[in-house]
Enzyme design. Structure first.
Site, PDB file in Angstrom:
ATOM      1  N   GLY A  13       0.705  -1.389  -0.162  1.00  0.00           N
ATOM      2  CA  GLY A  13       0.204   0.096   0.171  1.00  0.00           C
ATOM      3  C   GLY A  13       0.774   1.294  -0.034  1.00  0.00           C
ATOM      4  O   GLY A  13       1.986   1.374  -0.622  1.00  0.00           O
ATOM      5  N   ASP A  88     -12.521  -1.278  13.361  1.00  0.00           N
ATOM      6  CA  ASP A  88     -13.840  -0.465  13.376  1.00  0.00           C
ATOM      7  C   ASP A  88     -14.929  -0.733  14.179  1.00  0.00           C
ATOM      8  O   ASP A  88     -15.113  -2.191  14.425  1.00  0.00           O
ATOM      9  CB  ASP A  88     -14.112  -0.073  11.981  1.00  0.00           C
ATOM     10  CG  ASP A  88     -13.128   0.850  11.054  1.00  0.00           C
ATOM     11  OD1 ASP A  88     -12.222   1.329  11.761  1.00  0.00           O
ATOM     12  OD2 ASP A  88     -13.275   0.777   9.772  1.00  0.00           O
ATOM     13  N   TYR A 147      -9.387   4.716  15.834  1.00  0.00           N
ATOM     14  CA  TYR A 147      -8.479   5.123  14.732  1.00  0.00           C
ATOM     15  C   TYR A 147      -8.240   6.698  14.484  1.00  0.00           C
ATOM     16  O   TYR A 147      -7.107   7.242  14.498  1.00  0.00           O
ATOM     17  CB  TYR A 147      -9.017   4.563  13.277  1.00  0.00           C
ATOM     18  CG  TYR A 147      -8.184   4.852  12.254  1.00  0.00           C
ATOM     19  CD1 TYR A 147      -7.224   3.975  11.755  1.00  0.00           C
ATOM     20  CD2 TYR A 147      -8.468   6.140  11.304  1.00  0.00           C
ATOM     21  CE1 TYR A 147      -6.467   4.287  10.654  1.00  0.00           C
ATOM     22  CE2 TYR A 147      -7.785   6.076  10.081  1.00  0.00           C
ATOM     23  CZ  TYR A 147      -6.640   4.936   9.916  1.00  0.00           C
ATOM     24  OH  TYR A 147      -5.787   5.263   8.810  1.00  0.00           O
TER      25      TYR A 147
END
Length: 240
Positions: A13, A88, A147
């Site tokens: 990434g 999450d 996060y």
């Protein structure tokens, strides 16, 4: 041999793009990773960049990895704190493990790695630290209190450490990416992804290489008057 640069989460990434860009610019690069041995081996084979497996959320593991990298490659002049995870969930459904894993990996790693290299940078009178934050650390995001807290903390960490390092030739900056075209983002359901792109004024996802170019700019020897800054690369989605 050029300056030695370490990129955490550096084999896939955004991190992979940063590692490649640094190598192409003449840096000797060590790419850290923790989980995907197959991807790391493939990355090493294709790029000829050294890979090092360790958990950035574990201080002792970071100490050992930094010692090994410096033994293999030389003193570390550039550190890119890029490693990150998501767990999450809305607050009323989030458990402590989800909270703690994200805080330790995304924010704690910035302390762990920076602490392991800062003494050498101070002694040599040069250092470049770039911390990868997030648009969601600036604007918040539903279902990501862990996060968003970690990434927001990175921005404060950056400003404080920049003040400590300035007199020693060490700059500390952050980059806050928006939504970037990576496997993680592409895994979002198509209808959700369409809504995300619709909120980006330039009308597309960012490219990992665009984040890498921002890192190259900030770590350059000639960027010594830029410190404590956050460079937002988000297509105009959040102007902060």
């Amino acid at each position: 041999m050029g300056r030695v640069a370490v990129v955490t989460g550096g084999t896939r990434g955004i991190g992979g793009a940063i590692s490649i860009a640094l190598k192409e610019a003449g840096y000797t690069v060590a790419a850290g990773y923790v989980g995907n041995d197959e991807a790391a081996a493939r990355f090493r084979e294709v790029t000829h960049i050294g890979v090092y497996k360790f958990d950035v959320g574990d201080f002792a593991a970071c100490e050992n990895a930094v010692a090994q990298i410096e033994q293999d490659l030389g003193p570390i002049d550039v550190l890119v704190n890029n490693a990150g995870v998501t767990r999450d969930g809305t607050m009323h459904k989030m458990d402590f493990e989800q909270w703690d894993k994200v805080i330790q990996t995304n924010l704690g790693s910035c302390f762990n790695m920076s602490r392991c290299v800062i003494d050498g940078m101070r002694q040599r009178g040069f250092g470049r630290i770039v911390n990868i934050g997030s648009i969601n650390g600036q604007a918040g995001q539903y279902g990501q209190v862990n996060y968003a807290a970690a990434k927001s903390g990175i921005h404060g960490f950056t400003k404080a450490l920049a003040q400590e390092g300035a007199a020693k030739g060490i700059t500390v900056n952050a980059i806050a990416p928006g939504y970037i075209d990576t496997d993680m983002v592409r895994a979002v359901p198509e209808n959700v992804l369409e809504k995300i792109i619709a909120r980006v004024p330039v009308g597309r996802l960012g490219k990992a290489e665009e984040i890498a170019r921002g890192v190259l700019f900030l770590v350059n020897d000639e960027a010594g008057f830029i410190t404590g800054s956050t460079l937002s690369i988000n297509g105009g989605q959040h102007m902060y």
